[in-house]
Write a protein that holds these residues in place. Structure first.
Motif, short mmCIF file in Angstrom:
data_model
loop_
_atom_site.label_atom_id
_atom_site.label_comp_id
_atom_site.label_asym_id
_atom_site.label_seq_id
_atom_site.Cartn_x
_atom_site.Cartn_y
_atom_site.Cartn_z
N ILE A 177 2.31 -3.01 12.39
CA ILE A 177 2.34 -1.90 13.34
C ILE A 177 1.44 -2.25 14.51
CG2 ILE A 177 1.84 0.55 13.68
CD1 ILE A 177 2.18 0.92 10.66
N LYS A 225 -4.64 -6.70 -1.31
CA LYS A 225 -4.16 -5.47 -1.95
C LYS A 225 -2.99 -5.76 -2.87
CE LYS A 225 -4.14 -1.62 0.34
NZ LYS A 225 -3.82 -0.51 1.27
N ILE A 264 -1.82 -3.82 12.75
CA ILE A 264 -2.16 -3.41 11.39
C ILE A 264 -1.07 -3.88 10.45
CG2 ILE A 264 -2.69 -1.44 9.90
CD1 ILE A 264 -3.31 0.12 12.50
N GLN A 265 -1.46 -4.37 9.26
CA GLN A 265 -0.50 -4.79 8.23
C GLN A 265 -0.49 -3.78 7.09
OE1 GLN A 265 -1.73 -8.60 6.70
NE2 GLN A 265 -3.87 -7.98 6.54
N SER A 266 0.71 -3.52 6.56
CA SER A 266 0.84 -2.50 5.52
C SER A 266 0.46 -3.01 4.13
CB SER A 266 2.28 -1.98 5.48
OG SER A 266 3.18 -3.02 5.10
N MET A 267 0.53 -4.32 3.88
CA MET A 267 0.26 -4.85 2.56
C MET A 267 -0.45 -6.20 2.65
SD MET A 267 0.26 -4.45 -0.68
CE MET A 267 1.24 -2.93 -0.81
N CYS A 295 -6.54 -4.17 6.14
CA CYS A 295 -5.23 -3.97 6.76
C CYS A 295 -5.23 -4.28 8.25
CB CYS A 295 -4.74 -2.53 6.54
SG CYS A 295 -4.28 -2.19 4.82
N VAL A 351 -8.82 2.55 9.69
CA VAL A 351 -7.80 1.81 8.96
C VAL A 351 -8.37 1.38 7.62
CG1 VAL A 351 -6.21 -0.16 9.04
CG2 VAL A 351 -6.91 0.96 11.16
N ASP A 352 -7.53 1.32 6.60
CA ASP A 352 -7.92 0.79 5.31
C ASP A 352 -8.46 -0.63 5.49
OD1 ASP A 352 -8.27 0.26 2.63
OD2 ASP A 352 -6.14 -0.02 2.21
N GLY A 409 3.50 -7.48 4.56
CA GLY A 409 4.25 -6.24 4.71
C GLY A 409 4.74 -6.05 6.13
N VAL A 410 4.69 -4.80 6.59
CA VAL A 410 5.15 -4.43 7.93
C VAL A 410 3.97 -4.43 8.89
CG1 VAL A 410 6.23 -2.59 9.31
CG2 VAL A 410 7.01 -3.02 6.97
#
Length: 259
Positions: free
Chosen positions: A167, A230, A223-226, A182, A178-179, A164-165
């Motif tokens: 950050i 997941k 941090i990664q969104s996906m 991620c 953080v989750d 994903g994206v």
């Protein structure tokens, strides 16, 4: 050993690759099977070890390769070298869709980056890869892959893959939750742990899971969104219904409160 100075270009948006331009006799190391294409003049050799210690004996290389097996990585790494006259290009792609994150290790605290064990994609020759165990057992029991991490050291370019994206956050004696899964990476000045997510009701029905990754200190975190874990969960049969009912591993308890 100083890292080779390599030029690069990130290609793509949602599904990215990294294209690296090598001068004659420059080398880039990569995970086995990550090469997308290479121009004429580029040669590759599969070796045991990252090549950061050229005088390292067989036993040292064997121990380093063994640590890679603990992380679930290939026993060998591939070294790509430009044996041509002029500049030549070689490109690498990750095993699943996401973002390629370039990191200049010379600008990272302690010239060291701690990443999830499957995040490394490629780097300039001279970069050292090693295993790092999280000192807190809670990360191992509840943090997915948080117990076994990978340490990347050097003074050149390294390329990290994330889902994903990506950050980038800079903490100044702060705490960020953080989750789990991620967290892509962080500087060694950051303390990484897994902690309980709020009260019992929030843990069971909040949809955020039972535990959260906690990053505390001063330094940079990514941090990664996906994450791939997941993504697989979302695409697996029944995942949509489970997510609708609660999202946590105990989400199905919500059935007890339905009409």
């Amino acid at each position: 050993m100083y890292s080779h100075e390599i030029d690069y270009k990130i290609i793509g948006e949602d599904i990215q690759i990294v294209e690296i331009e090598l001068d004659p006799n420059e080398t880039v190391i990569a995970e086995a099977g990550s090469m997308l294409f290479m121009e004429d003049g580029i040669t590759f050799e599969t070796k045991m070890g990252d090549g950061s210690q050229p005088d390292q004996g067989f036993l040292g290389k064997l121990l380093q390769a063994g640590s890679r097996m603990v992380m679930g990585e290939s026993l060998f790494m591939t070294h790509f070298t430009n044996r041509g006259v002029g500049k030549r290009k070689v490109a690498f792609s990750a095993p699943y869709p996401g973002t390629v994150m370039p990191v200049n290790l010379a600008n990272v605290y302690g010239n060291t980056l701690i990443v999830q064990k499957d995040a490394f994609l490629c780097a300039a020759l001279g970069t050292k890869l090693s295993i790092q165990f999280n000192q807190r057992l809670g990360a191992g029991f509840f943090g997915g892959e948080g117990f076994i991490l990978e340490k990347i050291q050097g003074d050149g370019m390294a390329f990290i893959h994330a889902g994903g994206v990506v950050i980038e956050r800079t903490l100044n004696n702060e705490t960020l939750r953080v989750d789990t899964g991620c967290v892509v990476g962080f500087e060694p000045s950051i303390n990484f742990d897994i902690q309980r997510a709020g009260g019992l009701r929030s843990m069971v029905f909040g949809g955020e899971g039972l535990f959260l990754a906690t990053l505390r200190g001063t330094g940079k975190v990514w941090i990664q969104s996906m994450p791939i874990s997941k993504l697989v969960q979302r695409l697996s049969p029944g995942s949509a219904q489970s997510h609708k009912e609660g999202g946590s591993v105990l989400g199905q308890l919500g059935n007890l409160f339905e009409d």
